[in-house]
Structures are given as structure tokens and as C-alpha cells.
Scaffold this motif. Structure first.
Motif, PDB file in Angstrom:
ATOM      1  N   VAL A  92      13.273  -3.782   1.136  1.00 43.13           N
ATOM      2  CA  VAL A  92      12.617  -2.476   1.105  1.00 43.13           C
ATOM      3  C   VAL A  92      11.261  -2.573   1.792  1.00 43.13           C
ATOM      4  O   VAL A  92      10.403  -3.363   1.388  1.00 43.13           O
ATOM      5  CB  VAL A  92      12.446  -1.982  -0.346  1.00 43.13           C
ATOM      6  CG1 VAL A  92      11.733  -0.630  -0.360  1.00 43.13           C
ATOM      7  CG2 VAL A  92      13.802  -1.882  -1.031  1.00 43.13           C
ATOM      8  N   GLY A  93      11.066  -1.775   2.850  1.00 43.87           N
ATOM      9  CA  GLY A  93       9.791  -1.765   3.559  1.00 43.87           C
ATOM     10  C   GLY A  93       9.658  -2.914   4.546  1.00 43.87           C
ATOM     11  O   GLY A  93      10.643  -3.522   4.971  1.00 43.87           O
ATOM     12  N   GLU A  94       8.412  -3.201   4.915  1.00 41.93           N
ATOM     13  CA  GLU A  94       8.124  -4.249   5.890  1.00 41.93           C
ATOM     14  C   GLU A  94       8.202  -5.635   5.232  1.00 41.93           C
ATOM     15  O   GLU A  94       7.854  -5.789   4.064  1.00 41.93           O
ATOM     16  CB  GLU A  94       6.732  -4.041   6.485  1.00 41.93           C
ATOM     17  CG  GLU A  94       6.565  -2.732   7.240  1.00 41.93           C
ATOM     18  CD  GLU A  94       7.365  -2.694   8.524  1.00 41.93           C
ATOM     19  OE1 GLU A  94       7.464  -3.752   9.184  1.00 41.93           O
ATOM     20  OE2 GLU A  94       7.896  -1.621   8.868  1.00 41.93           O
ATOM     21  N   GLY A 224      -2.026  -2.334  10.701  1.00 42.23           N
ATOM     22  CA  GLY A 224      -2.021  -2.862   9.343  1.00 42.23           C
ATOM     23  C   GLY A 224      -0.608  -2.778   8.787  1.00 42.23           C
ATOM     24  O   GLY A 224       0.027  -1.724   8.858  1.00 42.23           O
ATOM     25  N   VAL A 225      -0.109  -3.884   8.253  1.00 37.96           N
ATOM     26  CA  VAL A 225       1.248  -3.937   7.711  1.00 37.96           C
ATOM     27  C   VAL A 225       1.181  -4.375   6.263  1.00 37.96           C
ATOM     28  O   VAL A 225       0.451  -5.324   5.926  1.00 37.96           O
ATOM     29  CB  VAL A 225       2.136  -4.916   8.512  1.00 37.96           C
ATOM     30  CG1 VAL A 225       3.559  -4.931   7.959  1.00 37.96           C
ATOM     31  CG2 VAL A 225       2.144  -4.550   9.998  1.00 37.96           C
ATOM     32  N   VAL A 239       0.609   0.898   9.678  1.00 37.21           N
ATOM     33  CA  VAL A 239      -0.419   1.903   9.936  1.00 37.21           C
ATOM     34  C   VAL A 239      -1.137   1.491  11.215  1.00 37.21           C
ATOM     35  O   VAL A 239      -1.645   0.367  11.309  1.00 37.21           O
ATOM     36  CB  VAL A 239      -1.416   1.996   8.764  1.00 37.21           C
ATOM     37  CG1 VAL A 239      -2.460   3.076   9.042  1.00 37.21           C
ATOM     38  CG2 VAL A 239      -0.679   2.287   7.453  1.00 37.21           C
ATOM     39  N   VAL A 240      -1.163   2.368  12.196  1.00 37.82           N
ATOM     40  CA  VAL A 240      -1.674   2.020  13.522  1.00 37.82           C
ATOM     41  C   VAL A 240      -2.904   2.857  13.855  1.00 37.82           C
ATOM     42  O   VAL A 240      -2.931   4.073  13.621  1.00 37.82           O
ATOM     43  CB  VAL A 240      -0.586   2.229  14.597  1.00 37.82           C
ATOM     44  CG1 VAL A 240      -1.125   1.837  15.983  1.00 37.82           C
ATOM     45  CG2 VAL A 240       0.665   1.423  14.264  1.00 37.82           C
ATOM     46  N   TYR A 248      -6.886   4.991   5.283  1.00 41.11           N
ATOM     47  CA  TYR A 248      -5.861   4.517   4.352  1.00 41.11           C
ATOM     48  C   TYR A 248      -6.471   3.542   3.339  1.00 41.11           C
ATOM     49  O   TYR A 248      -6.206   3.634   2.135  1.00 41.11           O
ATOM     50  CB  TYR A 248      -4.738   3.842   5.133  1.00 41.11           C
ATOM     51  CG  TYR A 248      -3.706   3.179   4.247  1.00 41.11           C
ATOM     52  CD1 TYR A 248      -2.721   3.932   3.615  1.00 41.11           C
ATOM     53  CD2 TYR A 248      -3.723   1.810   4.032  1.00 41.11           C
ATOM     54  CE1 TYR A 248      -1.774   3.328   2.795  1.00 41.11           C
ATOM     55  CE2 TYR A 248      -2.790   1.195   3.211  1.00 41.11           C
ATOM     56  CZ  TYR A 248      -1.816   1.962   2.595  1.00 41.11           C
ATOM     57  OH  TYR A 248      -0.891   1.357   1.778  1.00 41.11           O
ATOM     58  N   LEU A 249      -7.301   2.622   3.822  1.00 38.88           N
ATOM     59  CA  LEU A 249      -7.927   1.652   2.922  1.00 38.88           C
ATOM     60  C   LEU A 249      -8.844   2.325   1.903  1.00 38.88           C
ATOM     61  O   LEU A 249      -8.865   1.951   0.721  1.00 38.88           O
ATOM     62  CB  LEU A 249      -8.708   0.624   3.736  1.00 38.88           C
ATOM     63  CG  LEU A 249      -7.867  -0.344   4.572  1.00 38.88           C
ATOM     64  CD1 LEU A 249      -8.759  -1.139   5.521  1.00 38.88           C
ATOM     65  CD2 LEU A 249      -7.077  -1.296   3.678  1.00 38.88           C
ATOM     66  N   ILE A 250      -9.601   3.305   2.361  1.00 37.01           N
ATOM     67  CA  ILE A 250     -10.499   4.015   1.445  1.00 37.01           C
ATOM     68  C   ILE A 250      -9.683   4.766   0.387  1.00 37.01           C
ATOM     69  O   ILE A 250     -10.026   4.782  -0.797  1.00 37.01           O
ATOM     70  CB  ILE A 250     -11.414   4.991   2.200  1.00 37.01           C
ATOM     71  CG1 ILE A 250     -12.320   4.219   3.176  1.00 37.01           C
ATOM     72  CG2 ILE A 250     -12.240   5.815   1.221  1.00 37.01           C
ATOM     73  CD1 ILE A 250     -13.193   3.179   2.522  1.00 37.01           C
TER      74      ILE A 250
END
Length: 311
Positions: A92-94, A224-225, A239-240, A248-250
Motif C-alpha cells: 500500500v502506497g510508496e 518527498g516520498v 509530493v513534488v 505539506y510538512l507544516i
């Protein structure tokens, strides 16, 4: 394959000699081939099970126990790599390789840590940087095995051929293709001090929720993976872009309480660990290009964080 052995007639029981001298090297080999410490340990256990499954006479008839073990472990890894695509389709996912802590941190930071801990047997160098392992994962199984055995561990192509099941010339070509893949990906290992500075600045900006500072630290095309394995929340796709990553990080820290970000060594290079309630929740590895962070990988799958568990 060559391995140090005692003079004929004075050699102790082969099984004892093999255990004492070969386990660390086999773990190093299997981790680089599979990108998973747990799978590497399984390979080593299976390799020794096959050794112990032989009679004493069969063991004594093997001129180089170390070479025999390497051949068996390499073939097991090759088989596992061949079936990895099917397993990844169910994942599931990366998928990100399993991150490893610094040897001293593993031995000293974990209750009951001893020299027998598997992570303590993995030598941390550029061939286990996360960027390197991710690129290896893009290779075919045969390319990966030929390249790692020859270029990283120094085995002659004649011996690599015995594992891969191809001619030495074919193995030489496989390793050459693998090298071109690495050159094309521009995988590089920066000075640890420079990466440490960037990662520290990244940590401070993240803690301060300073979006502009995060954007400046990230390459405009940064990626970011995250790997949660379907067990915890994680971004389902990479996330590119520096601005998207920063926001996204915040958002992640805004919705999660009791988070602590600490600097740690991840696969031999400066990285970050996010702790929640005193337990490791995320391990982050970075790739730096020039003065910016080009890629980062965040592992949140708890099954891949066992070497980081302190409880």
C-alpha cells in the motif's frame, strides 16, 4: 569465492568457523541487495539452515565455506528480487528501503542492544545511503546482484556468473548498465558536514513552521516520498515541488501533537527522526544536491522502524 580459512588439518568444525567469520558480510550483502534488514536477516538464516542441513562430510568437502555461503545467499536474494514486483503490487502506497540507524546509536540507544543485533553488522558507507538504495531498486534483479557483488564487494565476474546464472561477459555487461543508471540518476554523496548543516536548518525551519525558509532549503523540483505501508497515514504519492512539500510538512505538524524532531544518522548520513510520545514515528533520509535538498524519504511504516525502537 575466496574466504579466510585455517590451514588444512587444523581447521575447526566448519559450521563454527563460518558463523564466526561470515555472518556480518552476508548481512551486509543481503541488506544492499534487498533494502530490508528484516529480509536480509531471513536470507542469512536460510543460508545457514542450508549449511546445517548438510552432513558433516558434505561440509568438510567444501573448500571455501565463505564462498559457498555467499553463493547461496546471493541466489536467495536474486530469487527474492525476482518476486519483489509482485509483492510491491500488493504494497500500500510508496515503498522505501528500510532505514538504518548509526551503529553506535543502535547498540547504545536500544534496551538490551548487543553486538549480535543485526543492524550492528551492517557497515554504513555510500553504498547504503538512501539515495543509492532507491536507485538500486530501479535496476533489474540481475543488474543489481552483478553490480553489488562486483563493484561493492569486489567479486570477480567469473564468481558473480555462478550466482546470476549467466556468463562472465554477460555479468560484466549487467554491471556496466547498472553503473550507467547510477550516473544518469546523478546519485552523489555530499560531505556529511554539509548535509548536516542543511538538515539542521531544515529541522529548525520545520519546527518554526517557517514556510519560506523551508522553500529556500528545498530544490524547486524537490521530491518527498513517504512509506506508511498502509499501516499508518502517509502521502499516497510523492509530493513534488518545494512549495508543495513545505506546506505539506507544516500541515503534518499542525495536526499532530507531542512531536519532537531530533537529528540522527540515517544510513550513514545526517537525517531526522520524528518522535511522538517518546516513540519513533518517522525516520527521514535526505539527498542533497549543491546547497539544496533534492529528495527526502520519510519512513513511517512501524514494521520498518524496529531498529529505531527504544522501548
Amino acid at each position: 569465492m575466496s574466504a579466510e580459512t585455517e590451514p588444512e588439518g587444523t581447521r575447526t568444525e566448519p559450521s563454527l568457523s563460518v558463523i564466526m567469520s561470515e555472518r556480518r558480510r552476508l548481512t551486509n550483502l543481503a541488506y544492499r541487495l534487498l533494502g530490508s534488514l528484516a529480509d536480509a536477516e531471513d536470507v542469512v538464516q536460510e543460508t545457514y539452515a542450508r549449511w546445517y542441513g548438510m552432513s558433516r562430510e558434505q561440509q568438510e568437502g567444501i573448500r571455501s565455506p565463505g564462498g559457498w555461503l555467499t553463493k547461496v545467499a546471493g541466489r536467495i536474494c536474486l530469487d527474492q528480487l525476482g518476486s519483489a514486483r509482485a509483492r510491491r503490487e500488493r504494497y500500500v502506497g510508496e515503498w522505501i528501503p528500510e532505514p538504518l540507524p548509526d551503529r553506535a546509536e543502535w547498540s547504545g540507544g536500544r534496551a538490551g542492544g548487543t553486538a549480535s543485533d543485526p543492524a550492528d553488522r551492517v557497515t554504513l558507507d555510500e553504498s547504503v545511503s538512501m539515495a543509492f538504495l532507491v536507485m538500486l531498486d530501479a535496476m533489474t534483479p540481475a543488474e543489481r546482484v552483478a553490480f553489488i557483488l562486483h563493484d561493492v564487494f569486489g567479486y570477480p565476474f567469473a564468481e558473480v556468473a555462478e550466482i546470476v546464472g549467466r556468463t562472465p561477459a554477460a555479468c560484466r555487461q549487467l554491471a556496466s548498465v547498472a553503473r550507467r543508471r547510477l550516473r544518469g540518476s546523478e546519485v552523489s554523496v555530499p560531505r556529511a558536514a554539509r548535509q548536516a548543516d542543511l538538515v539542521r536548518d531544515f529541522k529548525l525551519a520545520w519546527e518554526a513552521k517557517d514556510i519560506e525558509a523551508l522553500i529556500d532549503l528545498l530544490d524547486p523540483d524537490a521530491t518527498g516520498v513517504a512509506d506508511g505501508g498502509g499501516l499508518v497515514d502517509a502521502a499516497p504519492r510523492p509530493v513534488v515541488g518545494n512549495e508543495r512539500i513545505a506546506r505539506y510538512l507544516i500541515d503534518v505538524t499542525a495536526t499532530a501533537a507531542d512531536l519532537t524532531i531530533v537529528e540522527r544518522t540515517v544510513n550513514g548520513l545526517p537525517g531526522l527522526v520524528v518522535e511522538r510520545g517518546g516513540r519513533t514515528a518517522v525516520v527521514m533520509a535526505f539527498e542533497v544536491a549543491g546547497d539544496r535538498i533534492r529528495n527526502f524519504w520519510a519512513v513511517t511504516n512501524p514494521e520498518k522502524l524496529r531498529p529505531w525502537t527504544t522501548a
